[in-house]
Motif scaffolding. Structure first.
Motif, PDB file in Angstrom:
ATOM      1  N   ARG A   1       0.846  -1.192   0.000  1.00 50.65           N
ATOM      2  CA  ARG A   1       0.000   0.000   0.000  1.00 50.65           C
ATOM      3  C   ARG A   1       0.882   1.242   0.000  1.00 50.65           C
ATOM      4  NH1 ARG A   1       0.190   2.832   4.402  1.00 50.65           N
ATOM      5  NH2 ARG A   1       0.812   1.901   6.372  1.00 50.65           N
TER       6      ARG A   1
ATOM      7  N   LEU B   1      -6.801  -5.059   5.774  1.00 48.08           N
ATOM      8  CA  LEU B   1      -7.009  -4.197   4.611  1.00 48.08           C
ATOM      9  C   LEU B   1      -5.757  -3.423   4.217  1.00 48.08           C
ATOM     10  CD1 LEU B   1     -10.589  -2.844   5.407  1.00 48.08           C
ATOM     11  CD2 LEU B   1      -9.944  -4.695   3.856  1.00 48.08           C
TER      12      LEU B   1
ATOM     13  N   TYR C   1      -7.491  -5.997   0.375  1.00 51.00           N
ATOM     14  CA  TYR C   1      -8.242  -4.769   0.098  1.00 51.00           C
ATOM     15  C   TYR C   1      -8.987  -4.890  -1.228  1.00 51.00           C
ATOM     16  CZ  TYR C   1      -8.995   0.243  -0.843  1.00 51.00           C
ATOM     17  OH  TYR C   1      -9.541   1.467  -1.135  1.00 51.00           O
TER      18      TYR C   1
ATOM     19  N   SER D   1     -13.112  -5.007  -1.706  1.00 47.61           N
ATOM     20  CA  SER D   1     -13.747  -3.949  -2.488  1.00 47.61           C
ATOM     21  C   SER D   1     -14.488  -4.528  -3.686  1.00 47.61           C
ATOM     22  CB  SER D   1     -12.693  -2.942  -2.948  1.00 47.61           C
ATOM     23  OG  SER D   1     -13.291  -1.863  -3.623  1.00 47.61           O
TER      24      SER D   1
ATOM     25  N   LEU E   1      -9.311   2.780   5.673  1.00 47.39           N
ATOM     26  CA  LEU E   1      -9.176   1.793   4.602  1.00 47.39           C
ATOM     27  C   LEU E   1     -10.515   1.132   4.284  1.00 47.39           C
ATOM     28  CD1 LEU E   1      -5.832   0.193   5.807  1.00 47.39           C
ATOM     29  CD2 LEU E   1      -6.153   1.429   3.661  1.00 47.39           C
TER      30      LEU E   1
ATOM     31  N   ALA F   1     -12.326   1.567   0.635  1.00 46.22           N
ATOM     32  CA  ALA F   1     -12.624   0.394  -0.189  1.00 46.22           C
ATOM     33  C   ALA F   1     -14.094   0.381  -0.605  1.00 46.22           C
ATOM     34  CB  ALA F   1     -12.281  -0.881   0.580  1.00 46.22           C
TER      35      ALA F   1
END
Length: 737
Positions: free
Chosen positions: A64, A376, A382, A386, A430, A434
């Motif tokens: 990330r 996440l 993640y 999502s 997060l 998402a």
């Protein structure tokens, strides 16, 4: 309340030396540390302090972006800085100027002051501006600021009490404290701490005229703003991100399923709304989560125990022109094969002591069953979560509902390395990002809403905020109003109010209170009816039902105006419901009337917060105000007692503005997008272009008249003493002769 940081041995930084200056930055050495002062934007200074190497580090976490990039929508500096050396009584100093805004910093002792022109708006403590306590990689910084004895400090998150946060002690990562990182003063300055670690805001200082900020981070990183509160909100939201568009249907009225209400009963209630002519656009289902992962594989499915036929549910709502919002949560139920598989894969948050996945106690979203939290911070996790939410949206979900601000204990670590306060700060961010990606990420511009009660840095990017669960009495009405105003004062543009709460006893909800609550909700960002006995319109007498119909007609007429305010928030960062201190910083008397508010730029609303028809109203100085109920004009700087029956509310139009109203409707699907407006109300001679949903209406002043383009075919109600003349596509407003 947690203990305050023990900073008895913290050492103030005292020795300041100038190093070099660039186009937008000046570098100093303070003791053995590096201090960078940056002209981040006009009227905005960024102060960063740390060991020289740490200031230049940009370490990416595993899978990330760095945390700092997540909190800042505009990390690069766009301002220009002029640096000059000065000499004063205390010794040497430097003046860092951006036009008429300047930051003046002294070398011995180290102290800074912010200036707007020749006026000093903020000064740091002379003996200990910045102090530091370090032990290994752990570091605590303390910034000390001086406050005038009568200076208010606003923002810093949600409160049901006084909007002035003086006398309070707040900790950023404790969910129950409901803290946000923006603080500002009506005197003309603001402060934002850019950190994911713990931040303590001490306004309950032993010396009442100091504001201490303790930052637990390797690097001290704060932004200072100078200007009127509206300028501060504009710069803060440009820096940290602005809200996405909500679309049209979320602006309509909502109905929330009660905790004990079945889907069949909810459907009957929605049908009664349609039959009675009570406008409605969406239903929000109660917990537990309506969709989740299967026990043995990462397939996302509807809960068959609650919804036997999802297509029938969605099509039934669509037949009533209703949208669906439903709860979800970023977890996997414990003691399932999928939990074990993802624990082995490292896709769940881990306990440091055991190396095993952390098991959260069951909550209302998990149906009371323990679960593991998805990590996440891991890009694959993640993306998977999502995408599963996007699948749910494609199947008919209008908006997800997700509260993910868990009180994650210390000793729980994410794959990216965050733990403790940093993880408690980042996790709800997060989760909500998402969900917003799932709902709105594929649209241009991004459009959609996610309902959540979570608070975290940059929360304002992701609409909408759910209101608190309040008691069903007059105190509950004031509670939900104050939380909306405090959130607005902290940079969050929208709170969706409940009309009471299905989670509390309803005996205190009288017909009078019900109508007063509804009237306040109508003149807000938006609201939801509660699907519980004693809280639905059908539970009241015929006169109350007719008043409900009256106020709901008002709500839908206001939709073009309110959505215009929300769209304005995307450009300016200003909230829908604006406190008196935010709207009238130069009128200290107005600040005391802290349950009044501006709805957008044009309307002052004074909700009725106690039984009876008499209401005291203060009209801020600097403007004249027009009573929407009587058409009378009042000068500002005056206090009045007005009569307000249950079919009225003390509302005043701000002189020079216009109110554009739409037609009455049963739902937003009845709106004609080509002719969204029906009527225009004038408050004196128009001087400002109105806030209107996606309409181009412009006001021009010439020869003592106002010329307005964009009002073709609309009914125009001028103020007393004005006349309307149409000239083709142009409307001329002038003094009556």
């Amino acid at each position: 309340m947690p203990p305050k940081s023990n900073l008895a041995h913290v050492m103030p930084l005292t020795s300041l030396k100038f190093l070099t200056a660039k186009a937008n930055r000046a570098d100093f050495v303070v003791d053995d540390l590096q201090l960078q002062i940056e002209a981040h934007a006009p009227g905005v200074y960024r102060l960063r302090c740390g060991a020289g190497t740490t200031l230049e580090e940009r370490p990416a976490g595993k899978g990330r972006a760095p945390a700092a990039e997540m909190l800042l929508a505009r990390p690069e500096a766009v301002g220009e800085l002029a640096v000059s050396s000065i000499v004063h009584e205390g010794g040497q100093g430097w003046r860092l100027e951006q036009g008429d805004v300047a930051l003046q910093i002294s070398s011995s002792p180290m102290q800074f002051a912010l200036y707007k022109g020749e006026h000093c708006v903020l000064r740091s403590e002379a003996e200990a501006t910045l102090a530091r306590e370090a032990e290994g990689d752990a570091c605590v910084w303390q910034l000390s600021l001086e406050l005038d004895c009568d200076e208010a400090l606003c923002g810093l998150g949600e409160t049901a009490g006084d909007l002035d946060r003086r006398g309070q002690y707040l900790v950023s990562d404790l969910p129950e404290m409901r803290v946000l990182p923006l603080a500002w003063s009506p005197r003309g300055w603001g402060l934002y701490v850019n950190a994911v670690g713990r931040v303590e805001h001490d306004l309950a200082h032993e010396h009442p005229d100091y504001y201490s900020v303790c930052v637990h981070d390797r690097v001290f990183d704060v932004f200072l703003f100078v200007g009127e509160p509206t300028e501060i909100f504009n710069q803060y939201s440009a820096l940290t991100g602005r809200a996405g568009q909500p679309g049209l249907w979320p602006m309509g009225v909502w109905l929330e399923q009660g905790p004990q209400q079945s889907l069949e009963e909810l459907g009957k209630t929605a049908g009664q709304f349609r039959a009675e002519g009570w406008a409605l656009d969406a239903v929000r289902l109660a917990a537990p989560a309506l969709c989740g992962f299967q026990a043995d594989k990462p397939v996302y499915e509807w809960d068959a125990h609650r919804v036997a036929d999802p297509r029938a549910l969605v099509s039934g709502l669509q037949a009533l022109n209703l949208q669906l919002a439903a709860p979800t949560f970023p977890g996997v139920l414990a003691d399932t094969l999928l939990f074990q598989e993802w624990e082995d894969r490292g896709w769940l948050l881990i306990e440091d002591a055991s190396g095993e996945a952390h098991r959260c106690a069951g909550n209302e979203y998990s149906g009371g069953k323990p679960f593991g939290l998805l990590d996440l911070t891991h890009k694959d996790v993640y993306k998977l979560w999502s995408e599963r939410q996007r699948q749910w949206v494609d199947e008919g979900l209008g908006a997800p509902v997700c509260d993910a601000q868990y009180d994650i204990p210390d000793g729980i670590t994410a794959r990216s390395g965050e733990a403790g306060a940093a993880l408690r700060t980042l996790y709800p961010l997060l989760a909500r990002r998402a969900l917003f990606d799932a709902v709105a990420g594929h649209k241009t511009p991004q459009e959609g809403v996610i309902f959540s009660n979570d608070l975290f840095p940059s929360v304002q990017r992701f609409p909408w905020q759910s209101g608190p669960r309040v008691t069903n009495d007059w105190a509950g009405l004031e509670h939900t109003l104050r939380t909306a105003l405090s959130l607005g004062a902290s940079g969050v543009p929208v709170q969706l109010h409940g009309l009471g709460s299905a989670h509390h006893a309803t005996a205190g909800m009288t017909p009078e209170l019900y109508v007063r609550w509804l009237a306040m909700n109508v003149f807000s960002a938006n609201f939801a009816f509660q699907g519980a006995p004693g809280l639905l319109p059908g539970d009241f007498d015929d006169a109350t039902r007719e008043l409900v119909r009256h106020w709901l007609q008002w709500r839908y007429r206001l939709v073009p105006y309110v959505l215009g305010i929300v769209e304005d928030a995307v450009r300016t960062g200003l909230p829908v419901q604006r406190s008196m201190a935010l709207s009238f910083p130069g009128d200290p008397l107005a600040h005391a009337w802290d349950t009044q508010y501006l709805l957008g730029p044009a309307l002052l609303v004074a909700p009725v917060l106690q039984p009876g028809n008499e209401v005291k109203v203060y009209l801020p100085r600097g403007d004249a105000w027009w009573d929407l109920n009587t058409g009378w004009r009042y000068e500002g700087g005056t206090t009045w007692t007005v009569e307000a029956g249950l079919d009225t509310l003390p509302i005043f139009g701000r002189e020079g503005h216009m109110l554009c109203l739409g037609p009455t409707a049963q739902h937003t699907g009845e709106f004609n997008s080509a002719r969204i407006l029906d009527e225009v109300w004038m408050f004196g001679m128009p001087e400002h272009s109105p806030v209107v949903m996606r309409n181009k209406i412009r006001v021009m002043q010439m020869q003592g008249s106002s010329y307005i383009k964009g009002l073709e075919g609309l009914r125009i109600l001028p103020s007393e003493g004005l006349e309307v003349k149409r000239r083709g596509a142009e409307v001329r407003i002038s003094r009556a002769r």
